[in-house]
Write an enzyme that holds these catalytic residues in place. Structure first.
Site, mmCIF file in Angstrom:
data_model
loop_
_atom_site.group_PDB
_atom_site.id
_atom_site.type_symbol
_atom_site.label_atom_id
_atom_site.label_comp_id
_atom_site.label_asym_id
_atom_site.label_seq_id
_atom_site.Cartn_x
_atom_site.Cartn_y
_atom_site.Cartn_z
ATOM 1 N N GLN A 103 0.879 -1.126 0.211
ATOM 2 C CA GLN A 103 0.102 0.029 -0.021
ATOM 3 C C GLN A 103 0.760 1.266 -0.194
ATOM 4 O O GLN A 103 0.510 2.208 -0.581
ATOM 5 C CB GLN A 103 -0.955 -0.015 1.288
ATOM 6 C CG GLN A 103 -1.854 1.314 1.229
ATOM 7 C CD GLN A 103 -2.326 1.200 2.691
ATOM 8 O OE1 GLN A 103 -1.710 1.704 3.724
ATOM 9 N NE2 GLN A 103 -3.613 0.575 2.966
ATOM 10 N N TYR A 283 -12.646 0.153 6.409
ATOM 11 C CA TYR A 283 -11.258 -0.268 5.817
ATOM 12 C C TYR A 283 -11.138 0.066 4.516
ATOM 13 O O TYR A 283 -10.241 0.835 4.102
ATOM 14 C CB TYR A 283 -10.996 -1.728 6.281
ATOM 15 C CG TYR A 283 -11.162 -2.048 7.391
ATOM 16 C CD1 TYR A 283 -10.303 -1.401 8.503
ATOM 17 C CD2 TYR A 283 -12.047 -2.963 8.036
ATOM 18 C CE1 TYR A 283 -10.247 -1.958 9.761
ATOM 19 C CE2 TYR A 283 -11.698 -3.400 9.327
ATOM 20 C CZ TYR A 283 -10.826 -2.960 10.122
ATOM 21 O OH TYR A 283 -11.018 -3.263 11.551
ATOM 22 N N LEU A 284 -12.244 0.173 3.720
ATOM 23 C CA LEU A 284 -12.375 0.507 2.342
ATOM 24 C C LEU A 284 -12.198 2.048 1.897
ATOM 25 O O LEU A 284 -11.410 2.612 1.437
ATOM 26 C CB LEU A 284 -13.376 -0.215 1.585
ATOM 27 C CG LEU A 284 -13.574 0.093 -0.088
ATOM 28 C CD1 LEU A 284 -12.291 -0.163 -0.755
ATOM 29 C CD2 LEU A 284 -14.570 -0.326 -0.595
ATOM 30 N N ALA A 285 -12.727 2.709 3.053
ATOM 31 C CA ALA A 285 -12.827 4.170 2.820
ATOM 32 C C ALA A 285 -11.219 4.704 3.115
ATOM 33 O O ALA A 285 -11.052 5.619 2.154
ATOM 34 C CB ALA A 285 -13.700 4.660 3.944
ATOM 35 N N ASP A 286 -10.494 4.204 3.965
ATOM 36 C CA ASP A 286 -9.274 4.411 3.994
ATOM 37 C C ASP A 286 -8.285 4.558 2.808
ATOM 38 O O ASP A 286 -7.647 5.174 2.499
ATOM 39 C CB ASP A 286 -8.356 3.658 5.049
ATOM 40 C CG ASP A 286 -9.081 3.883 6.526
ATOM 41 O OD1 ASP A 286 -9.929 4.580 6.668
ATOM 42 O OD2 ASP A 286 -8.848 3.016 7.238
ATOM 43 N N GLN A 287 -8.729 3.181 2.010
ATOM 44 C CA GLN A 287 -7.843 3.012 0.899
ATOM 45 C C GLN A 287 -8.099 3.806 -0.344
ATOM 46 O O GLN A 287 -7.540 4.205 -1.298
ATOM 47 C CB GLN A 287 -8.104 1.429 0.451
ATOM 48 C CG GLN A 287 -8.089 0.620 1.675
ATOM 49 C CD GLN A 287 -6.808 0.347 1.956
ATOM 50 O OE1 GLN A 287 -5.750 0.177 1.129
ATOM 51 N NE2 GLN A 287 -6.422 0.106 3.306
ATOM 52 N N HIS A 308 -8.847 6.610 11.173
ATOM 53 C CA HIS A 308 -7.661 6.392 10.160
ATOM 54 C C HIS A 308 -7.909 7.240 9.097
ATOM 55 O O HIS A 308 -7.057 7.866 8.287
ATOM 56 C CB HIS A 308 -7.828 4.766 9.913
ATOM 57 C CG HIS A 308 -6.636 4.108 10.656
ATOM 58 N ND1 HIS A 308 -6.938 3.325 11.598
ATOM 59 C CD2 HIS A 308 -5.447 3.775 9.993
ATOM 60 C CE1 HIS A 308 -5.751 2.914 12.075
ATOM 61 N NE2 HIS A 308 -4.932 3.000 10.889
#
EC number: 6.5.1.4
Length: 338
Positions: A103, A283-287, A308
């Protein structure tokens, strides 16, 4: 000479996300940075092996000069050279997350002078990091819509604490960016339950699948027995494919925690996602923040902005001329480029 950006590693979530985002953005923009109080919010502050591997990987890919690249360091100065595509291999030397290292460095290779392949060895099933299947099945299809083409392959599993897993990603330079609009999830198309086992009795997986099937109508139920030397370890995943997005949730099994309790944790998380009209999970929002910022436009909705997510946005805004807007309406938060 570009200005040096000063970052406080204790801000926001106070973990490794600030460092990883800063490394990615520095490699992309050419701006050097200094970060102090690295991972100040953690029980064991400073650089761990996973973070040090990310720093060294970033330095190798962009020929950077680095100060403070050592275990336990709480201060780092990063001055980069030129990003070059190619084939790279990095070893964490522990069960630290392979995907978090990837990442960190992959965004810079979206702008490289040619295609690249990055292979990282370490941990693959870590409760604090997205697994390779999340990257492959959830994130990468969305990146493709933005115009970013990369393909991740899990070559070998590595559970905590032994590690020994291997993940590789092939990536091509981006020709142009598109806008990602995730306003509605759409109807559920299907749900898939999956259990990975390595050196763990099969009845554990059967009980975990039964717990999932007791709460959801599963279109697929898969149990994968991995070679014993890749464990011991156990991961339970549930994938929700909707008309406009696929989300994937997972829980890593623990010693002395029953199969039913492990799977029930996953059930609770998925039910929380389905109870909200938000399109993307936490978690996807962070990415999505960085690729959306690079595209200069886009939006998605999330149930609650995590620490995060807010930290990631704050770091992105230090490096790129973009501003994010967060508006809460009808129980969800709309995140967009202003």
């Amino acid at each position: 000479m570009k200005r040096m950006i000063a970052l406080d590693g204790a801000q926001g979530e106070g973990g490794g996300q600030i460092l990883r985002s800063a490394l990615s953005l520095s490699m992309i923009t050419g701006q050097p940075f200094t970060i102090t109080s690295i991972r100040a919010g953690r029980a064991k502050p400073g650089l761990l092996r996973q973070h040090l591997t990310a720093v060294k990987a970033a330095a190798e890919i962009c020929r950077a000069t680095v100060e403070g690249a050592e275990l336990g360091s709480q201060r780092l100065v990063f001055r980069l050279g030129t990003v070059r595509g190619g084939e790279y291999r990095f070893a964490i030397g522990s069960a630290g997350s392979c995907t978090l290292v990837l990442q960190t460095v992959l965004p810079a290779l979206w702008f490289a002078d040619g295609p690249s392949r990055v292979e990282v060895s370490g941990g693959t099933d870590n409760p604090s990091a997205p697994p390779a299947d999340f990257i492959r099945r959830v994130l990468e299809p969305l990146l493709a819509k933005i115009g970013i083409h990369q393909q991740t392959t899990l070559l070998r599993h590595g559970f905590y604490p032994a590690g020994g897993g291997v993940v590789a990603t092939e990536v091509s330079p981006v020709a142009s960016f598109n806008t990602l609009q995730l306003g509605e999830r759409g109807n559920i198309v299907q749900m898939r339950g999956e259990v990975l086992l390595a050196g763990v009795p099969r009845h554990v997986a059967e009980r975990e699948i039964a717990t999932l099937a007791g709460s959801f109508s599963l279109h697929e139920q898969n149990i994968h027995n991995l070679p014993r030397d890749q464990g011991p370890g156990n991961t339970v995943s549930l994938e929700v494919e909707s008309e406009n997005i696929t989300e994937r949730f997972f829980v890593v099994g623990e010693k002395r925690v029953s199969a039913e309790v492990v799977a029930a944790q996953l059930v609770k998380e998925v039910k929380r996602y389905l109870a909200s009209p938000a399109v993307v999970g936490e978690y996807l929002a962070d990415q999505l923040v960085l690729p959306m910022a690079l595209a200069g436009a886009g939006e998605f909705t999330v149930a609650h902005p995590s620490c995060h997510l807010l930290t990631n946005i704050a770091v992105v805004e230090r490096f790129l001329p973009v501003r994010f807007g967060l508006i809460e309406t009808d129980g969800v938060t709309r995140v967009s480029i202003e």
